[in-house]
Design a protein around this motif. Structure first.
Motif, PDB file in Angstrom:
ATOM      1  N   THR A 292      -9.140  49.543 -47.477  1.00 16.20           N
ATOM      2  CA  THR A 292      -9.726  48.428 -48.368  1.00 16.20           C
ATOM      3  C   THR A 292     -10.172  47.340 -47.252  1.00 16.20           C
ATOM      4  O   THR A 292     -11.100  46.627 -47.252  1.00 16.20           O
ATOM      5  CB  THR A 292      -8.724  47.716 -49.320  1.00 16.20           C
TER       6      THR A 292
ATOM      7  N   ASN B 121      -0.720  52.449 -51.435  1.00 16.54           N
ATOM      8  CA  ASN B 121      -1.628  53.350 -52.028  1.00 16.54           C
ATOM      9  C   ASN B 121      -1.237  53.914 -53.466  1.00 16.54           C
ATOM     10  O   ASN B 121      -1.353  55.038 -53.617  1.00 16.54           O
ATOM     11  CB  ASN B 121      -1.832  54.624 -51.119  1.00 16.54           C
TER      12      ASN B 121
ATOM     13  N   GLN C   3      -6.093  55.555 -58.633  1.00 17.61           N
ATOM     14  CA  GLN C   3      -6.647  55.582 -57.236  1.00 17.61           C
ATOM     15  C   GLN C   3      -8.118  55.334 -57.100  1.00 17.61           C
ATOM     16  O   GLN C   3      -8.867  55.138 -56.123  1.00 17.61           O
ATOM     17  CB  GLN C   3      -5.984  56.422 -56.252  1.00 17.61           C
ATOM     18  N   GLN C   4      -8.717  55.482 -58.259  1.00 10.36           N
ATOM     19  CA  GLN C   4     -10.413  55.344 -58.299  1.00 10.36           C
ATOM     20  C   GLN C   4     -10.784  53.990 -57.531  1.00 10.36           C
ATOM     21  O   GLN C   4     -10.015  52.963 -58.223  1.00 10.36           O
ATOM     22  CB  GLN C   4     -10.959  55.670 -59.543  1.00 10.36           C
ATOM     23  N   GLN C   5     -11.633  53.926 -56.888  1.00  7.51           N
ATOM     24  CA  GLN C   5     -11.995  52.797 -56.081  1.00  7.51           C
ATOM     25  C   GLN C   5     -12.896  51.959 -57.276  1.00  7.51           C
ATOM     26  O   GLN C   5     -13.596  52.518 -58.031  1.00  7.51           O
ATOM     27  CB  GLN C   5     -12.868  52.940 -55.051  1.00  7.51           C
ATOM     28  N   GLY C   6     -12.444  50.427 -57.393  1.00 11.03           N
ATOM     29  CA  GLY C   6     -13.202  49.814 -58.319  1.00 11.03           C
ATOM     30  C   GLY C   6     -12.569  49.655 -59.624  1.00 11.03           C
ATOM     31  O   GLY C   6     -12.774  48.748 -60.321  1.00 11.03           O
TER      32      GLY C   6
END
Length: 313
Positions: free
Chosen positions: A144, A199, A255-258
């Motif tokens: 990040t 994480n 854990q998916q970004q966004g």
């Protein structure tokens, strides 16, 4: 007042900030969140982190959140994220947080830092600003923050800053980094610090075996994290992995970004721990299809861990 130490261990959930749909901080949900964390076996908590939407908060709101958590957690340590673009804001929040009963602070590097010397120099200046008497956590989150900290850089910071007592390890892949840091300690070239991993807990099962002391992350089932940490410490390797594996579908989805925060808040709301899954603007939201997918994943997890079942909700 509890102080964060080099031997701190267990599970420090990263707390989200609950909001009402209109954007107001939901203080009643903060109290329920505290109760849920304590019931889950948390040994500490971290507030005003990235997951807590800290940059969206007013200074008075931030301090109120710190005070509520320090009161609710009693003798257990509360870590406060104080990362800021400038040291004046960092120093002010640090001092107010410590006065409110915090056990220490967490500092992330500025995303603009690129060289080893810049990173080491930044932490020197940050500690100079907040005071060498404040226990602090290095946040190592390159995914990040885009700042790469090699083990030797972390070692230099630890050796140069006696008030550093913990590393929040969120590199990915990062198992070898943990092993390298523990090897430094074993050979005597780096003093011991606590290592808690983030994480979303996605690698916690093996991170514990590499020398981590526990987890500091926001997974929506902190009791699973606490159980895995406990089982690993008790030498129950297969039981720890079996429980961890049952939660992998949800860990992966989170854990998916966004949308990770949106998923976590949705699950916490389904569990009745927070009133709703609202984020303060700007923020993301789950589509109806995504909600259906999360519900399906929860149903699959509940086949092994009934704590993921909401049939009675």
């Amino acid at each position: 007042m509890t102080t964060l130490t080099k031997n701190s261990s267990g599970v420090f959930p990263i707390a989200p900030t609950p909001f009402h749909p209109d954007g107001r901080v939901d203080v009643a949900s903060i109290d329920k969140l505290i109760d849920a964390y304590l019931a889950a076996g948390a040994t500490g908590v971290t507030v005003l982190g990235i997951l807590g939407e800290a940059p969206k908060l007013e200074p008075d709101e931030s301090l109120d959140i710190v005070q509520r958590f320090t009161k609710g957690f009693g003798s257990l340590p509360v870590v406060v994220g104080v990362s800021a673009p400038g040291f004046a804001a960092m120093r002010l929040l640090t001092r107010k947080a410590m006065d409110a009963g915090a056990a220490g602070v967490m500092i992330a590097p500025l995303p603009s830092l690129r060289t080893d010397d810049q990173i080491i120099g930044y932490y020197h200046q940050a500690i100079e600003a907040i005071g060498t008497d404040i226990p602090f956590v290095i946040q190592d989150y390159p995914l990040t923050l885009s700042v790469q900290m090699a083990p030797k850089v972390i070692r230099q910071i630890v050796q140069a800053q006696p008030s550093c007592v913990m590393l929040k390890h969120e590199d990915w892949p990062g198992l070898e980094k943990i092993s390298t840091l523990r090897a430094y300690e074993a050979e005597g070239s780096m003093r011991r610090v606590s290592i808690l991993t983030g994480n979303g807990g996605l690698f916690l099962d093996f991170e514990m075996e590499r020398g981590a002391d526990g987890a500091m992350t926001g997974y929506a089932f902190p009791e699973m994290l606490a159980d895995v940490v406990r089982l690993q410490m008790e030498g129950e390797r297969d039981a720890a992995h079996d429980l961890f594996d049952a939660h992998l579908p949800l860990l992966r989805y989170e854990q998916q970004q966004g949308v990770g925060l949106a998923v976590r808040k949705y699950v916490l709301a389904k569990r009745g721990i927070i009133a709703c899954d609202a984020q303060r603007k700007p923020g993301s939201a789950l589509s109806e299809k995504a909600r259906q997918e999360v519900d399906y994943v929860l149903k699959r997890v509940s086949r092994v861990d009934p704590r993921a079942s909401f049939r009675s909700a």
